[in-house]
Write a protein that holds these residues in place. Structure first.
Motif, PDB file in Angstrom:
ATOM      1  N   ILE A   1       0.718  -1.030  -0.015  1.00  0.00           N
ATOM      2  CA  ILE A   1      -0.113  -0.010   0.255  1.00  0.00           C
ATOM      3  C   ILE A   1       0.380   1.174   0.241  1.00  0.00           C
ATOM      4  O   ILE A   1       2.072   1.339   1.183  1.00  0.00           O
ATOM      5  CB  ILE A   1      -0.596   0.004   1.089  1.00  0.00           C
ATOM      6  N   GLY A   2       0.584   2.590  -1.503  1.00  0.00           N
ATOM      7  CA  GLY A   2       1.161   3.109  -1.452  1.00  0.00           C
ATOM      8  C   GLY A   2       0.741   4.386  -0.508  1.00  0.00           C
ATOM      9  O   GLY A   2      -0.736   4.278  -0.507  1.00  0.00           O
ATOM     10  N   ARG A   3       1.708   5.641  -0.312  1.00  0.00           N
ATOM     11  CA  ARG A   3       0.552   6.676  -0.174  1.00  0.00           C
ATOM     12  C   ARG A   3      -0.416   6.844  -0.801  1.00  0.00           C
ATOM     13  O   ARG A   3      -1.652   7.297  -0.432  1.00  0.00           O
ATOM     14  CB  ARG A   3       1.755   7.842  -0.016  1.00  0.00           C
ATOM     15  N   GLN A   4      -0.543   7.063  -2.005  1.00  0.00           N
ATOM     16  CA  GLN A   4      -1.625   6.842  -3.111  1.00  0.00           C
ATOM     17  C   GLN A   4      -3.008   6.560  -2.600  1.00  0.00           C
ATOM     18  O   GLN A   4      -3.994   6.539  -2.909  1.00  0.00           O
ATOM     19  CB  GLN A   4      -1.483   7.240  -4.658  1.00  0.00           C
ATOM     20  N   HIS A   5      -2.677   5.263  -2.295  1.00  0.00           N
ATOM     21  CA  HIS A   5      -3.618   4.395  -2.256  1.00  0.00           C
ATOM     22  C   HIS A   5      -4.755   4.796  -0.520  1.00  0.00           C
ATOM     23  O   HIS A   5      -5.530   4.649  -0.312  1.00  0.00           O
ATOM     24  CB  HIS A   5      -3.428   2.577  -1.576  1.00  0.00           C
ATOM     25  N   PHE A   6      -3.531   5.244   0.424  1.00  0.00           N
ATOM     26  CA  PHE A   6      -3.952   5.597   2.025  1.00  0.00           C
ATOM     27  C   PHE A   6      -5.026   6.889   1.933  1.00  0.00           C
ATOM     28  O   PHE A   6      -6.138   7.135   1.942  1.00  0.00           O
ATOM     29  CB  PHE A   6      -2.992   5.801   2.238  1.00  0.00           C
ATOM     30  N   ASN A   7      -4.600   8.240   0.705  1.00  0.00           N
ATOM     31  CA  ASN A   7      -5.301   9.081   0.660  1.00  0.00           C
ATOM     32  C   ASN A   7      -6.081   9.164   0.244  1.00  0.00           C
ATOM     33  O   ASN A   7      -7.493   9.459  -0.302  1.00  0.00           O
ATOM     34  CB  ASN A   7      -4.261   9.984   0.000  1.00  0.00           C
ATOM     35  N   ALA A   8      -6.073   7.977  -0.989  1.00  0.00           N
ATOM     36  CA  ALA A   8      -7.919   7.588  -1.333  1.00  0.00           C
ATOM     37  C   ALA A   8      -8.746   7.067  -0.770  1.00  0.00           C
ATOM     38  O   ALA A   8      -9.954   7.260  -0.961  1.00  0.00           O
ATOM     39  CB  ALA A   8      -7.198   6.846  -2.481  1.00  0.00           C
ATOM     40  N   LEU A   9      -8.200   6.077  -0.315  1.00  0.00           N
ATOM     41  CA  LEU A   9      -9.157   5.819   1.304  1.00  0.00           C
ATOM     42  C   LEU A   9      -9.990   6.616   2.032  1.00  0.00           C
ATOM     43  O   LEU A   9     -11.128   6.208   1.741  1.00  0.00           O
ATOM     44  CB  LEU A   9      -8.448   4.029   2.187  1.00  0.00           C
ATOM     45  N   VAL A  10      -8.643   7.783   2.363  1.00  0.00           N
ATOM     46  CA  VAL A  10      -9.217   8.936   3.393  1.00  0.00           C
ATOM     47  C   VAL A  10     -10.338   9.235   1.831  1.00  0.00           C
ATOM     48  O   VAL A  10     -11.443   9.441   3.472  1.00  0.00           O
ATOM     49  CB  VAL A  10      -8.243   9.351   4.048  1.00  0.00           C
ATOM     50  N   GLU A  11     -10.456   9.482   1.133  1.00  0.00           N
ATOM     51  CA  GLU A  11     -11.012  10.668   0.477  1.00  0.00           C
ATOM     52  C   GLU A  11     -12.442   9.565   0.576  1.00  0.00           C
ATOM     53  O   GLU A  11     -13.430  10.161   0.518  1.00  0.00           O
ATOM     54  CB  GLU A  11     -10.126  10.902  -0.755  1.00  0.00           C
ATOM     55  N   ALA A  12     -12.321   8.390   0.075  1.00  0.00           N
ATOM     56  CA  ALA A  12     -13.997   7.999   0.233  1.00  0.00           C
ATOM     57  C   ALA A  12     -14.408   7.733   1.595  1.00  0.00           C
ATOM     58  O   ALA A  12     -16.193   7.577   1.596  1.00  0.00           O
ATOM     59  CB  ALA A  12     -13.240   6.048   0.063  1.00  0.00           C
ATOM     60  N   LEU A  13     -13.028   7.875   3.204  1.00  0.00           N
ATOM     61  CA  LEU A  13     -14.366   8.128   4.260  1.00  0.00           C
ATOM     62  C   LEU A  13     -14.910   9.473   4.151  1.00  0.00           C
ATOM     63  O   LEU A  13     -15.822   9.597   4.857  1.00  0.00           O
ATOM     64  CB  LEU A  13     -13.156   7.247   5.078  1.00  0.00           C
ATOM     65  N   ARG A  14     -14.318  10.441   3.534  1.00  0.00           N
ATOM     66  CA  ARG A  14     -14.567  11.948   3.597  1.00  0.00           C
ATOM     67  C   ARG A  14     -15.489  11.953   2.861  1.00  0.00           C
ATOM     68  O   ARG A  14     -16.717  12.193   3.315  1.00  0.00           O
ATOM     69  CB  ARG A  14     -13.656  12.628   2.600  1.00  0.00           C
ATOM     70  N   ILE A  15     -16.210  11.477   1.429  1.00  0.00           N
ATOM     71  CA  ILE A  15     -17.505  11.385   0.855  1.00  0.00           C
ATOM     72  C   ILE A  15     -18.278  10.333   1.630  1.00  0.00           C
ATOM     73  O   ILE A  15     -19.468  11.275   1.666  1.00  0.00           O
ATOM     74  CB  ILE A  15     -17.112  10.768  -0.577  1.00  0.00           C
ATOM     75  N   SER A  16     -18.143   9.304   2.063  1.00  0.00           N
ATOM     76  CA  SER A  16     -18.895   9.055   2.729  1.00  0.00           C
ATOM     77  C   SER A  16     -19.335   9.968   3.951  1.00  0.00           C
ATOM     78  O   SER A  16     -20.770   9.738   4.521  1.00  0.00           O
ATOM     79  CB  SER A  16     -18.602   7.671   3.303  1.00  0.00           C
TER      80      SER A  16
END
Ligand code: HEM
Length: 124
Positions: free
Chosen positions: A81-96
């Motif tokens: 898992i890279g930083r870009q993946h981590f950021n994408a998951l946090v983005e998904a959480l924010r959207i939700s």
């Protein structure tokens, strides 16, 4: 004595356990559409992961839950898992959280607890 009282404002703003469960469910809908990270969850037991995440978030928000899953390092080791993946998951959480009307200030109370986990999750 107020100083010994647990702050449940954020937990309540998330809609307690049922609200957290819905936020995690909705987050997964976003994750599974995101080409940056969906492949990580193609062959996993997502019902189990969602259950663990719900307990973990509830626990972190001082709710009456205890996270009993695997520690973050062991559960993510070898996934690359890279930083870009981590950021994408946090983005998904924010959207939700937005979709479920969690106020920005309360969102941040969860995000500050998740942020330090990047040390155990990101490998690249
Ligand atoms: C703050 C960020 C994150 C948190 C809080 C988190 C939390 C969790 C939790 C609680 C589990 C279940 C652990 C258990 O087996 O008991 C899990 C598993 C998993 N996570 Fe994460 N995670 C995060 C970031 C990520 C990212 C960025 C990815 C990839 C894009 C990812 C991919 C996975 C996968 C694939 C599993 C299942 C592993 C398996 O089946 O053995 N996670 N995560």
């Amino acid at each position: 004595d107020q100083s010994t009282q647990v702050d449940l404002a954020a937990y309540k703003a998330f809609g307690e356990k049922a609200g957290i469960k819905k936020i995690v469910d909705d987050m997964f809908v976003v994750i599974l559409k995101d080409p940056r990270i969906k492949t990580f969850f193609a062959e996993t037991d997502n019902e189990y992961i969602k259950q663990q995440l719900t307990d973990q978030f509830c626990d972190q928000l001082n709710g009456p839950c205890e996270y009993t899953g695997v520690d973050m390092k062991s559960s993510h080791v070898g996934l690359n898992i890279g930083r870009q993946h981590f950021n994408a998951l946090v983005e998904a959480l924010r959207i939700s959280m937005d979709q479920n009307n969690v106020p920005f200030r309360m969102q941040n109370q969860l995000l500050v607890k998740l942020a330090p986990m990047h040390k155990d999750i990101i490998e690249e």
